[in-house]
Design an enzyme around this catalytic site. Structure first.
Site, short mmCIF file in Angstrom:
data_model
loop_
_atom_site.label_atom_id
_atom_site.label_comp_id
_atom_site.label_asym_id
_atom_site.label_seq_id
_atom_site.Cartn_x
_atom_site.Cartn_y
_atom_site.Cartn_z
N HIS A 57 55.34 57.71 6.35
CA HIS A 57 55.35 56.76 7.47
C HIS A 57 56.66 55.97 7.54
O HIS A 57 57.15 55.69 8.64
CB HIS A 57 54.17 55.81 7.37
N HIS B 208 101.51 56.49 16.87
CA HIS B 208 100.21 55.77 16.97
C HIS B 208 99.10 56.63 16.35
O HIS B 208 98.31 57.23 17.07
CB HIS B 208 99.89 55.51 18.44
#
Length: 480
Positions: A302, A380
């Site tokens: 569960h 970059h």
């Protein structure tokens, strides 16, 4: 079992697309497994879009608790839902029955904190639903098409649940208790499975040495030897036998050849795995959406089930809030790079759109393949290449330029200029090898050359950036 009024499995592709509820009400009475309290449960028809809702009639104001994965508060030996202090215990069996009966909208009234355990399965719930009948409603049923792998893993328990795309929807459960009487078992539910006959009657179970611990923990107050299979993987001492006889008010207790206490006989050799499948169906009902795909659960419980349900619900919510366009990347594009160059004034290295996949008066879908050859990756960033957010917005805007220029008859004689960028958000990095999908649509009709759009960029199913853009459409000869 009388299954009149029940349809075939939930995951069948051939089932009705309409929502369903009960034709009339159904009532069952019994005791709660863990609370031990007597309870009457009444299942009632509910309006389209209601879903499954529990109503605690025994409490002032009859508060409601929705079947929602976000309301799970406890998962010890059962799934407990809680809303504003109001709890409903052991919800999984009734939710599995409603889901397995192909229902969408049902109100579940209780005059106690927990549905009756009955025989530890969903059989009696299914029978009551069959007697009440199923009614089709005048509203479309919503599905979630699983189009990518979604995984949940618990490193402590080894529980793993995976949702994946499949043309043949199914659920498969694999359990391994490491016991000589209950080792590895599998159970599957697919389009050919009769849920009411093959899954719903399979009962809850436990090991003999767990019973005393659960009693000390305040659980199974309503448990007895008629509503659970008890596996015995160790030799029972005379003292233990005497204690069990007293506990369950039995004159004699023995162990069958298959390692099960003599109170019950197994319906199937893999009844334990089938019941785990039943629990999984009930817990996944908390997603609130029918699923189309294949679910594979290894060592489910569960706790893992409901965490997985919560993850699925969050994924669905995110995708519905920021839906990625459904496109076929293998389909011939509406515009290739040569077509784009004839419309847009941009040129390499500043042309940041490779394909246009869809185009109408109100929306556009474009594509950009991000490669390491992009000149901006030189700086970059060296060693950690990331596409600048401003260039993601620029690429999105270039797609928007295609949409804007689609409004004029001679786009080659026009330019588009940025006027405003609002609500820009960058959610995930974009790296070499990613394929950016841009989706833009008009926020309002184009007036006086002003084009106001909302745009989103995706990599896979993940939203990586979004922004509201405003551009001005102007003739080239007037641009200066």
């Amino acid at each position: 079992m009388d299954r009149k009024g029940l349809t075939r499995p939930v995951f069948s592709e051939k089932m009705s697309q309409k929502q369903k509820t009960l034709a009339t009400q159904a009532t069952l009475s019994g005791v709660g497994l863990h609370t031990g309290k007597k309870v009457t449960m009444t299942l009632l028809p509910a309006a389209p879009g209601t879903g499954f809702v529990f109503v605690r009639k025994d409490l002032e104001g009859s508060p409601t608790v929705e079947a929602d994965a976000n309301l799970v508060s406890q998962t010890s030996r059962g799934t407990v839902l809680e809303k504003k202090g109001v709890k409903v215990h052991t919800t999984e069996h009734i939710l599995a029955a409603l889901w397995g009966a192909d229902l969408d909208n049902v109100t579940i009234e209780l005059d106690g904190p927990e549905p009756p355990i009955m025989d530890g399965s969903a059989r009696y719930f299914m029978e009551a639903i069959a007697q009440a009948g199923v009614a089709e409603q005048d509203a479309e049923r919503a599905y979630y098409e699983i189009d990518d792998i979604i995984r949940y893993y618990d490193s402590e328990t080894g529980s793993e649940l995976i949702a994946m795309p499949s043309e043949h929807p199914a659920m498969q459960v694999m359990v391994d208790f490491g016991s000589r009487v209950l080792n590895t078992q599998n159970a599957t539910w697919n389009e050919k499975t009769d849920f009411a006959a093959e899954i719903a009657p399979c009962r809850t179970f436990c090991f003999l040495d767990e019973i005393e611990g659960m009693i000390k923990a305040g659980l199974i107050k309503g448990g007895d030897l008629s509503n659970a299979i008890v596996y015995v993987d160790k030799k029972i001492s005379d003292d233990t036998l005497a204690h069990l006889k007293e506990l369950f008010h039995r004159e004699d207790i023995t162990v069958n050849a298959d390692g099960v206490l003599d109170n019950l006989s197994l319906l199937y050799p893999n009844e334990a795995a089938r019941h785990k499948l039943l629990d999984l169906v009930g817990d996944l009902a908390l997603v609130g959406r029918r699923l189309r795909g294949r679910i594979i659960a290894t060592k489910p419980g569960h706790a893992a089930n409901t965490q997985f349900a919560r993850k699925l619900a969050q994924t669905i919510h995110a995708q519905e809030r920021n839906p990625m366009p459904k496109i076929d990347l293998n389909r011939e594009p509406l515009m290739d790079i040569n077509d784009i160059i004839r419309v847009l004034p941009h040129r390499p290295p500043f042309l940041l759109v490779d394909k246009i996949l869809e185009l109408s008066e109100e929306h556009v879908v474009g594509l950009k393949n991000v490669t390491m050859n992009e000149p901006f990756f030189v700086g970059h960033f060296p060693g950690a290449p990331v596409m600048p957010g401003v260039l993601q917005i620029e690429a999105m805007a270039q797609c928007g330029g295609i949409l804007a220029l689609n409004a004029v008859d001679d786009p080659e004689n026009y330019l588009t200029y940025f006027m405003k960028i609002d609500n820009a958000k960058f959610k995930y990095q974009v790296h070499p090898g990613d394929t950016l999908i841009f989706s833009l649509k008009l926020k309002e009709p184009i007036r006086r050359g002003i084009c106001h759009m909302e745009g989103r960029a995706f990599v896979g199913n993940r939203l990586v950036c979004e922004a509201d853009l405003m551009a001005l459409i102007t003739r080239k000869d007037k641009a200066k």
